[in-house]
Design an enzyme around this catalytic site. Structure first.
Site, PDB file in Angstrom:
ATOM      1  N   ASN A  40       1.152  -1.297   0.399  1.00 13.59           N
ATOM      2  CA  ASN A  40      -0.301  -0.247   0.060  1.00 13.59           C
ATOM      3  C   ASN A  40       0.951   0.769  -0.035  1.00 13.59           C
ATOM      4  OD1 ASN A  40      -1.426   1.979   0.512  1.00 13.59           O
ATOM      5  ND2 ASN A  40      -2.236   1.279   2.474  1.00 13.59           N
TER       6      ASN A  40
ATOM      7  N   LYS B 226       0.187   3.919  -0.243  1.00  9.68           N
ATOM      8  CA  LYS B 226      -0.770   5.691   0.602  1.00  9.68           C
ATOM      9  C   LYS B 226      -0.721   6.739  -0.767  1.00  9.68           C
ATOM     10  CE  LYS B 226      -0.457   3.352   4.430  1.00  9.68           C
ATOM     11  NZ  LYS B 226       0.663   3.508   5.963  1.00  9.68           N
TER      12      LYS B 226
ATOM     13  N   HIS C 296      -9.474   0.785   5.291  1.00  8.96           N
ATOM     14  CA  HIS C 296      -7.779   1.640   5.989  1.00  8.96           C
ATOM     15  C   HIS C 296      -8.753   2.561   7.048  1.00  8.96           C
ATOM     16  CE1 HIS C 296      -4.037   2.625   6.780  1.00  8.96           C
ATOM     17  NE2 HIS C 296      -3.730   1.420   5.408  1.00  8.96           N
TER      18      HIS C 296
ATOM     19  N   GLU D  37      -6.906   4.988   7.477  1.00  8.20           N
ATOM     20  CA  GLU D  37      -6.754   6.220   7.379  1.00  8.20           C
ATOM     21  C   GLU D  37      -7.608   6.759   6.867  1.00  8.20           C
ATOM     22  OE1 GLU D  37      -2.879   5.590   5.463  1.00  8.20           O
ATOM     23  OE2 GLU D  37      -1.997   5.009   7.661  1.00  8.20           O
TER      24      GLU D  37
ATOM     25  N   GLU E 118      -5.240  -4.758  10.955  1.00  6.04           N
ATOM     26  CA  GLU E 118      -4.007  -3.868  11.059  1.00  6.04           C
ATOM     27  C   GLU E 118      -5.117  -3.063  12.481  1.00  6.04           C
ATOM     28  OE1 GLU E 118      -2.585  -3.173   6.736  1.00  6.04           O
ATOM     29  OE2 GLU E 118      -4.257  -1.214   7.141  1.00  6.04           O
TER      30      GLU E 118
ATOM     31  N   GLY F 218       2.269   2.444  10.912  1.00  4.53           N
ATOM     32  CA  GLY F 218       3.582   3.642  10.691  1.00  4.53           C
ATOM     33  C   GLY F 218       4.381   3.677  11.690  1.00  4.53           C
TER      34      GLY F 218
ATOM     35  N   SER G  19       3.521  -2.013  10.816  1.00 10.03           N
ATOM     36  CA  SER G  19       5.103  -1.913  10.511  1.00 10.03           C
ATOM     37  C   SER G  19       5.771  -3.672  10.027  1.00 10.03           C
ATOM     38  CB  SER G  19       5.277  -1.831  12.200  1.00 10.03           C
ATOM     39  OG  SER G  19       4.940  -0.369  12.712  1.00 10.03           O
TER      40      SER G  19
HETATM   41  P1  PGA Z   1       2.892  -0.723   7.627  1.00  7.91           P
HETATM   42  O1  PGA Z   1       1.254   0.702   7.188  1.00  7.91           O
HETATM   43  O2  PGA Z   1       3.306  -1.166   6.954  1.00  7.91           O
HETATM   44  O3  PGA Z   1       4.227   1.358   7.187  1.00  7.91           O
HETATM   45  O4  PGA Z   1       2.715  -0.016   8.972  1.00  7.91           O
HETATM   46  C1  PGA Z   1       0.573  -0.577   6.750  1.00  7.91           C
HETATM   47  C2  PGA Z   1      -0.893  -0.410   6.162  1.00  7.91           C
HETATM   48  O5  PGA Z   1      -1.265   0.735   7.216  1.00  7.91           O
HETATM   49  O6  PGA Z   1      -1.702  -1.115   5.193  1.00  7.91           O
END
Ligand code: PGA
Length: 249
Positions: A9, A11, A93, A95, A163, A169, A209
């Site tokens: 992803n 983003k 997601h 976010e 998640e 992140g 992560s």
């Molecule tokens: P990350 O994000 O691997 O940077 O923690 C995962 C995600 O939001 O899908």
């Protein structure tokens, strides 16, 4: 057996120069033993799809609208993603849920639209840090599953990604027992809702992560069939070890 999937992803990261990373990844794993997916920003989707068309790596969107077309300035329909070469779309997601106030009901409508357009709906669920601290993790995720997932799916049209919001992140990863607890619950939930045979076949991803250094131990957890990877999917050199760990799992 569920399909194993390593999904990247990107983003809101990447302009034209980022295509080189996808080219490098495709060159480094011409015949991956697992499914590999990159979800770039919408601006790169068509070019990335063309670039990867000759190989096994597929592309996906990061969101879609619930309608097929219409007066929705700035939005993209599932049909448009498919037309740009996508085979999948990430939906719900955290976010998007946080930044755009997406509700479970909206995620369900988007998922139905995605499946109707021939896309795989990758539906994300996960608790915040406060919800985990309050002991509400499983009930929050159960509510997200029942509200966000469509009634009509097959293992070929639905992927569920767990998640934890606090792990995205941040470099913080749940313990393997915590991942196991949630994935076991999600599997049981899917079996109860869709029947044992269908529930057992649905791919379940862990996200938050994931890195080359922790991928193998995460993939060894029962009912983890792959990963949804943010930061570590941006560079071929970082994503490749995760793909290889999944192949070896
Ligand atoms: P990350 O994000 O691997 O940077 O923690 C995962 C995600 O939001 O899908």
């Amino acid at each position: 057996m569920p399909r194993k999937l390593a999904a990247g992803n990107w983003k809101m990261n990447g302009t034209t120069g980022a295509l080189a990373e996808a080219r490098a990844l495709a060159a480094a794993c011409p015949e991956p033993g697992v499914s590999v997916l990159i979800c770039p920003p919408a601006t790169l989707l068509s070019r990335l799809s063309d670039l990867l068309a000759a190989g096994p790596i597929t592309t996906g969107g990061q969101d879609c609208h619930g309608a097929t077309s219409g007066a929705h300035t700035g939005d993209i329909s599932a049909e448009m993603l498919a037309d740009a070469g996508a085979g999948s779309v990430i939906l719900g997601h955290s976010e998007r849920r946080a930044d755009h106030g997406e509700t479970n009901g909206e995620v369900r409508i988007k998922s139905e639209a995605a499946i109707a357009a021939g896309l795989v709906a990758i539906v994300c669920v996960g608790e915040t840090g406060a919800e985990r601290d309050a002991g509400d993790t499983l009930s929050v995720i159960e509510a997200q599953l029942s509200g966000s997932l469509p009634d009509t799916i097959t293992p070929a049209t639905l992927v569920v990604a767990y998640e934890p919001v606090w792990a995205i992140g941040t470099g913080r990863v749940p313990t393997l027992d915590q991942i196991d607890e949630v994935h076991t619950m999600i599997r049981a939930n899917l079996r109860a809702r869709y029947g044992a045979e269908t529930g057992d076949e649905i791919t379940l991803l862990y996200g938050g992560s994931v890195k080359g250094a922790n991928a193998s131990e995460i993939f060894a957890v029962a009912d983890v069939n792959g990963a949804l990877v943010g930061g570590a999917s941006l560079k071929a050199d970082d994503f490749l070890p995760i793909i290889q760990a999944l192949e070896a799992s």
